[in-house]
Scaffold this motif. Structure first.
Motif, PDB file in Angstrom:
ATOM      1  N   ALA A 258      35.178  -0.814-110.962  1.00  0.00           N
ATOM      2  CA  ALA A 258      36.339  -1.315-110.219  1.00  0.00           C
ATOM      3  C   ALA A 258      37.632  -1.052-110.985  1.00  0.00           C
ATOM      4  CB  ALA A 258      36.168  -2.812-109.964  1.00  0.00           C
ATOM      5  N   HIS A 259      37.576  -1.159-112.325  1.00  0.00           N
ATOM      6  CA  HIS A 259      38.756  -0.900-113.151  1.00  0.00           C
ATOM      7  C   HIS A 259      39.214   0.549-112.987  1.00  0.00           C
ATOM      8  CE1 HIS A 259      41.299  -0.901-116.769  1.00  0.00           C
ATOM      9  NE2 HIS A 259      40.687   0.233-117.116  1.00  0.00           N
ATOM     10  N   TYR A 260      38.276   1.484-112.993  1.00  0.00           N
ATOM     11  CA  TYR A 260      38.642   2.898-112.864  1.00  0.00           C
ATOM     12  C   TYR A 260      39.168   3.205-111.469  1.00  0.00           C
ATOM     13  CZ  TYR A 260      38.338   7.960-113.326  1.00  0.00           C
ATOM     14  OH  TYR A 260      38.645   9.307-113.380  1.00  0.00           O
ATOM     15  N   LEU A 261      38.537   2.626-110.461  1.00  0.00           N
ATOM     16  CA  LEU A 261      38.986   2.874-109.087  1.00  0.00           C
ATOM     17  C   LEU A 261      40.388   2.339-108.859  1.00  0.00           C
ATOM     18  CD1 LEU A 261      35.792   2.109-106.968  1.00  0.00           C
ATOM     19  CD2 LEU A 261      36.881   4.334-107.311  1.00  0.00           C
ATOM     20  N   SER A 262      40.661   1.158-109.394  1.00  0.00           N
ATOM     21  CA  SER A 262      41.981   0.565-109.159  1.00  0.00           C
ATOM     22  C   SER A 262      43.092   1.333-109.872  1.00  0.00           C
ATOM     23  CB  SER A 262      41.977  -0.897-109.617  1.00  0.00           C
ATOM     24  OG  SER A 262      41.747  -0.970-111.024  1.00  0.00           O
ATOM     25  N   ARG A 263      42.767   2.011-110.960  1.00  0.00           N
ATOM     26  CA  ARG A 263      43.799   2.713-111.730  1.00  0.00           C
ATOM     27  C   ARG A 263      43.897   4.184-111.367  1.00  0.00           C
ATOM     28  NH1 ARG A 263      44.720   0.722-117.886  1.00  0.00           N
ATOM     29  NH2 ARG A 263      44.870  -1.512-117.469  1.00  0.00           N
ATOM     30  N   HIS A 264      42.781   4.825-111.169  1.00  0.00           N
ATOM     31  CA  HIS A 264      42.796   6.276-111.018  1.00  0.00           C
ATOM     32  C   HIS A 264      42.151   6.764-109.725  1.00  0.00           C
ATOM     33  CE1 HIS A 264      43.822   5.912-115.228  1.00  0.00           C
ATOM     34  NE2 HIS A 264      42.612   5.406-115.507  1.00  0.00           N
ATOM     35  N   GLY A 265      41.496   5.909-108.998  1.00  0.00           N
ATOM     36  CA  GLY A 265      40.790   6.381-107.816  1.00  0.00           C
ATOM     37  C   GLY A 265      39.635   7.271-108.239  1.00  0.00           C
ATOM     38  N   GLY A 266      39.426   8.375-107.548  1.00  0.00           N
ATOM     39  CA  GLY A 266      38.375   9.293-107.928  1.00  0.00           C
ATOM     40  C   GLY A 266      37.037   8.921-107.335  1.00  0.00           C
ATOM     41  N   ARG A 267      36.058   9.695-107.697  1.00  0.00           N
ATOM     42  CA  ARG A 267      34.711   9.531-107.148  1.00  0.00           C
ATOM     43  C   ARG A 267      33.767   9.094-108.265  1.00  0.00           C
ATOM     44  NH1 ARG A 267      33.955  15.416-104.883  1.00  0.00           N
ATOM     45  NH2 ARG A 267      34.908  15.769-106.930  1.00  0.00           N
ATOM     46  N   ILE A 268      33.002   8.025-107.987  1.00  0.00           N
ATOM     47  CA  ILE A 268      32.123   7.425-108.986  1.00  0.00           C
ATOM     48  C   ILE A 268      30.722   7.285-108.407  1.00  0.00           C
ATOM     49  CG2 ILE A 268      31.717   5.403-110.465  1.00  0.00           C
ATOM     50  CD1 ILE A 268      34.680   4.793-110.333  1.00  0.00           C
ATOM     51  N   GLY A 269      29.715   7.531-109.232  1.00  0.00           N
ATOM     52  CA  GLY A 269      28.332   7.319-108.837  1.00  0.00           C
ATOM     53  C   GLY A 269      27.646   6.349-109.797  1.00  0.00           C
ATOM     54  N   LEU A 270      26.726   5.565-109.257  1.00  0.00           N
ATOM     55  CA  LEU A 270      26.008   4.570-110.053  1.00  0.00           C
ATOM     56  C   LEU A 270      24.533   4.958-110.162  1.00  0.00           C
ATOM     57  CD1 LEU A 270      27.485   1.281-108.506  1.00  0.00           C
ATOM     58  CD2 LEU A 270      28.344   2.593-110.462  1.00  0.00           C
ATOM     59  N   ILE A 271      23.983   4.826-111.355  1.00  0.00           N
ATOM     60  CA  ILE A 271      22.557   5.049-111.598  1.00  0.00           C
ATOM     61  C   ILE A 271      22.011   3.834-112.321  1.00  0.00           C
ATOM     62  CG2 ILE A 271      20.849   6.440-112.832  1.00  0.00           C
ATOM     63  CD1 ILE A 271      22.618   8.846-112.501  1.00  0.00           C
ATOM     64  N   THR A 272      20.855   3.364-111.909  1.00  0.00           N
ATOM     65  CA  THR A 272      20.200   2.245-112.606  1.00  0.00           C
ATOM     66  C   THR A 272      18.770   2.620-112.969  1.00  0.00           C
ATOM     67  OG1 THR A 272      19.521  -0.073-112.496  1.00  0.00           O
ATOM     68  CG2 THR A 272      19.502   1.165-110.427  1.00  0.00           C
ATOM     69  N   ILE A 273      18.394   2.283-114.178  1.00  0.00           N
ATOM     70  CA  ILE A 273      16.993   2.416-114.601  1.00  0.00           C
ATOM     71  C   ILE A 273      16.408   1.033-114.894  1.00  0.00           C
ATOM     72  CG2 ILE A 273      17.330   4.741-115.514  1.00  0.00           C
ATOM     73  CD1 ILE A 273      17.488   3.588-118.285  1.00  0.00           C
ATOM     74  N   ASP A 274      17.144  -0.004-114.443  1.00  0.00           N
ATOM     75  CA  ASP A 274      16.697  -1.392-114.652  1.00  0.00           C
ATOM     76  C   ASP A 274      15.771  -1.786-113.510  1.00  0.00           C
ATOM     77  OD1 ASP A 274      16.282  -3.963-115.344  1.00  0.00           O
ATOM     78  OD2 ASP A 274      18.365  -4.626-115.147  1.00  0.00           O
TER      79      ASP A 274
END
Length: 435
Positions: A258-274
């Motif tokens: 959320a911090h990166y999106l609010s400052r720079h926008g862009g495209r983000i992907g999430l990966i979990t191995i939990d």
């Protein structure tokens, strides 16, 4: 030597039997109380006397009985006269045989080489004499201190050994005393004190605010931070959060996204191995749906490359991992299989600031099996003192990328500078403000 056992109803009768059978020169070897009857328990108690006489004793010949004195049980004999001489008694003094025997047992006069105990002399026991002298000196010192106490003399405060100043330092150093009050270890406080010594000594008058400013500057010089994601990514960046259980990795991952999106926008992907923790995937999936971010679940290490390839066009890939116990080397090795160095993943070791310092250092040592790029400290809002940040960072050169001070997403995430951390450590309120 002839040995014979006598049984009598009492000691006096038994001694009389010994005297009549073996003569006045007999020796009493032992005495004990015995019982007859069934199992040796129901009979009347009897006295058993074991006596002996020299080989010159001739059995069958009655021993002439010496003339009795006025008191029964006493008689003159050469042995009696010898005993009287040994005991320092005049020959004419009357003494019973039992008294002679008791004195012989006490002083062991049967051994011609035996000498009376004279005690240890200084020549014979120099070590003992020296120890006694030291003890006397110690007792005198304690006595003088007790006298001062009784007279109302001023007393020095007692300091427990574990809280005493380190060897080679002065306990009266005001800077060290001030810093240890903020949770900074004495060793690290000494380093800060050396950095500020010249400035403090040159100042004629130094107010408390000026001293705090000098200390903040010195502490800030000891920190190294990294402004992670402070600017838009130039090419894809892959960041993972690793660490022990319960430090807040999943929530922090959502804060970073959320911090990166609010400052720079862009495209983000999430990966979990939990896939170990119940509802861990669902928790990150909810965050992804709120921020409209794609999520991939990786179960096996060989699936990691597939997931990264699927996100190859994104600016930032954030990887959530299961909490692993620092004491389980097998779990950490399994985690390292997912985060192979050839994948170009930046591993951020997440640690809780409320954890004991010794356990934090153990976690750092165990997780160092993986290449660690940065430290992230969570739960700093739950600490009264944050000196642990300086203690840990001084022993490890790894930069600090983030601090978290609450559960709000994304507000409770700090990307601090060295001066910010120094301000938090010397915060008189005991807690950092929310960011």
């Amino acid at each position: 030597m002839q040995v014979k056992v006598f049984e009598a109803k009492d000691m006096a009768t038994g001694l009389k039997m010994v005297k009549e059978a073996l003569g006045p020169d007999a020796l009493i070897l032992s005495t004990r109380t015995i019982r007859g009857g069934k199992f040796g328990m129901l009979g009347k108690p009897m006295m058993e006397i074991t006596a002996a006489v020299d080989n010159g004793w001739q059995p069958g010949k009655p021993t002439p009985r010496p003339p009795q004195t006025e008191e029964a049980g006493q008689w003159p004999s050469p042995r009696l006269e010898r005993a009287q001489q040994i005991q320092g008694l005049p020959p004419q003094e009357e003494i019973t045989y039992q008294e002679i025997w008791d004195r012989r047992r006490e002083e062991r006069t049967d051994f011609p080489d035996a000498k009376p105990y004279q005690g240890y002399t200084g020549q014979e026991q120099p070590d003992l004499q020296r120890e006694l002298a030291e003890l006397r000196t110690m007792v005198k010192g304690l006595s003088s201190r007790l006298t001062e106490f009784d007279m109302g003399a001023p007393q020095r405060p007692y300091i427990e050994p574990e809280f005493a100043a380190p060897v080679g330092t002065t306990a009266t150093d005001p800077v060290v005393g001030l810093l240890t009050g903020y949770g900074i270890s004495p060793e690290t406080a000494q380093v800060v004190s050396r950095f500020t010594r010249d400035t403090i000594e040159k100042s004629q008058t130094l107010s408390r605010s000026d001293l705090r400013r000098v200390l903040k500057d010195a502490i800030a010089r000891l920190f190294t931070t990294r402004a992670l994601l402070d600017s838009p990514c130039n090419g894809q960046r892959r960041i993972s959060l690793i660490g022990p259980t319960g430090v807040g990795k999943t929530t922090t991952l959502a804060k970073i996204a959320a911090h990166y999106l609010s400052r720079h926008g862009g495209r983000i992907g999430l990966i979990t191995i939990d896939t170990y923790r119940i509802a861990a995937v669902e928790q990150l999936k909810v965050y992804g749906e709120i921020m409209r971010l794609p999520l991939e679940v990786v179960i096996k290490p060989q699936d990691m490359e597939r997931a990264l390839d699927k996100f190859r066009d994104l600016d930032l890939v954030l990887i959530d991992t299961a909490g692993r116990s620092p004491r389980s080397g097998l779990d950490i090795q399994e985690l390292a299989a997912f985060l192979h160095p050839r994948l170009g993943i930046e591993n951020n070791l997440m640690l809780s600031a409320v954890t004991r310092e010794r356990e934090i250092e153990e976690s750092i040592r165990r997780f160092s099996l993986l290449p660690i790029s940065n430290f992230i400290f969570s739960k700093i809002d739950e600490c009264d003192q944050l000196g642990v940040l300086l203690n840990v960072h001084y022993k490890n050169d790894t930069p600090i990328s983030f601090l978290t001070n609450g559960q709000r997403v994304p507000e409770d995430l700090l990307n601090p500078s060295p001066a910010d951390i120094a301000e938090l450590i010397l915060n008189d309120h005991g807690y950092p403000t929310h960011g």
